[in-house]
Motif scaffolding. Structure first.
Motif, PDB file in Angstrom:
ATOM      1  N   SER A 181       0.829  -1.199   0.000  1.00  0.00           N
ATOM      2  CA  SER A 181       0.000   0.000   0.000  1.00  0.00           C
ATOM      3  C   SER A 181       0.869   1.257   0.000  1.00  0.00           C
ATOM      4  CB  SER A 181      -0.938   0.000   1.206  1.00  0.00           C
ATOM      5  OG  SER A 181      -1.665   1.191   1.254  1.00  0.00           O
ATOM      6  N   TYR A 182       1.907   1.268   0.820  1.00  0.00           N
ATOM      7  CA  TYR A 182       2.805   2.422   0.875  1.00  0.00           C
ATOM      8  C   TYR A 182       3.463   2.644  -0.483  1.00  0.00           C
ATOM      9  CZ  TYR A 182       6.388   5.741   2.072  1.00  0.00           C
ATOM     10  OH  TYR A 182       7.176   6.858   2.099  1.00  0.00           O
ATOM     11  N   LEU A 226       2.509   1.711  -3.466  1.00  0.00           N
ATOM     12  CA  LEU A 226       1.571   2.133  -4.502  1.00  0.00           C
ATOM     13  C   LEU A 226       1.089   3.570  -4.324  1.00  0.00           C
ATOM     14  CD1 LEU A 226      -0.517  -1.128  -4.956  1.00  0.00           C
ATOM     15  CD2 LEU A 226       1.275  -0.225  -6.451  1.00  0.00           C
ATOM     16  N   THR A 227       1.098   4.062  -3.112  1.00  0.00           N
ATOM     17  CA  THR A 227       0.641   5.434  -2.875  1.00  0.00           C
ATOM     18  C   THR A 227       1.790   6.433  -2.806  1.00  0.00           C
ATOM     19  OG1 THR A 227       0.584   5.061  -0.479  1.00  0.00           O
ATOM     20  CG2 THR A 227      -1.478   4.712  -1.705  1.00  0.00           C
ATOM     21  N   HIS A 228       3.026   5.955  -2.856  1.00  0.00           N
ATOM     22  CA  HIS A 228       4.203   6.826  -2.839  1.00  0.00           C
ATOM     23  C   HIS A 228       5.200   6.380  -3.907  1.00  0.00           C
ATOM     24  CE1 HIS A 228       2.539   7.132   1.234  1.00  0.00           C
ATOM     25  NE2 HIS A 228       3.003   8.362   1.211  1.00  0.00           N
ATOM     26  N   ASP A 238       7.439   9.034  -9.544  1.00  0.00           N
ATOM     27  CA  ASP A 238       6.639  10.233  -9.764  1.00  0.00           C
ATOM     28  C   ASP A 238       7.420  11.513  -9.478  1.00  0.00           C
ATOM     29  OD1 ASP A 238       4.506   8.805 -10.542  1.00  0.00           O
ATOM     30  OD2 ASP A 238       3.294   9.170  -8.755  1.00  0.00           O
TER      31      ASP A 238
END
Length: 191
Positions: free
Chosen positions: A165-166, A168-170, A174
């Motif tokens: 989860s970490y 994929l969200t960070h 990017d």
């Protein structure tokens, strides 16, 4: 690295080692596909199945895939009857996997020759691990390194759900600057 030793454990790949599926979804990737497939074929870990899926390309992608498949029996090639969404296409190559381990290999990346060998060694030494990741290096058209990201990418901890989860969200990629985006290719090393 293995267990904090600072050194890789090198294994000699034979059929007694787990099968690794390399999934290569591609759409109009002729410009970079040959380099990516060459870096996969040249991996020191030999127990691979290479699942390549052409998502209705209109360039030379299909020809390049066929050339590699004719030279290497580890290739399992697919051409989609209709163009799939990116998510569905990535999922397609995953669904074809027969290996104990899976590795997505984008057509515009390339990998160090021991990348998979080191990854398998890390997974075997750390059975609770859900993934291994290495350094990501971005190069411009002159093959000059312009950006580099090194692990651990903030994914340490005991809960697989929280680690994924970490990540994929960070996403680390990017953070690259816009002026380099169109000219970058990436290269991966496990460190």
């Amino acid at each position: 690295m293995i267990a904090g030793t600072g050194e890789f454990e090198v294994i000699n790949a034979t059929s007694q080692y787990p099968l690794v599926t390399v999934g290569v979804p591609v759409l109009n990737g002729a410009d970079l596909l040959e380099r990516a497939l060459t870096s996969i074929v040249q991996q020191t870990y030999r127990n691979l199945e290479i699942v390549v899926s052409d998502n209705q390309s209109s360039d030379r992608t299909a020809e390049i895939i066929e050339e590699f498949a004719n030279r290497d029996a580890r290739f399992k090639c697919h051409r989609q009857e209709r163009q799939l969404s990116a998510f569905t296409h990535f999922r397609f190559v995953l669904d074809q996997a027969q290996g104990e381990f899976f590795f997505w290999a984008p057509h515009d990346d390339w990998w160090s020759p021991q990348y998979i060998e080191h990854g398998v060694a890390l997974m075997l030494r750390n059975p609770s691990a859900s993934a291994v990741m290495g350094s990501i290096r971005y190069y411009n058209a002159l093959e000059e390194e312009v950006l580099r990201y090194d692990p651990p990418y903030g994914v340490s901890g005991t809960c697989v759900y929280h680690r994924i989860s970490y990540y994929l969200t960070h996403p680390v990629t990017d953070h690259r600057s816009e002026e380099h985006t169109s000219e970058l290719q990436s290269h991966h090393d496990l460190v």
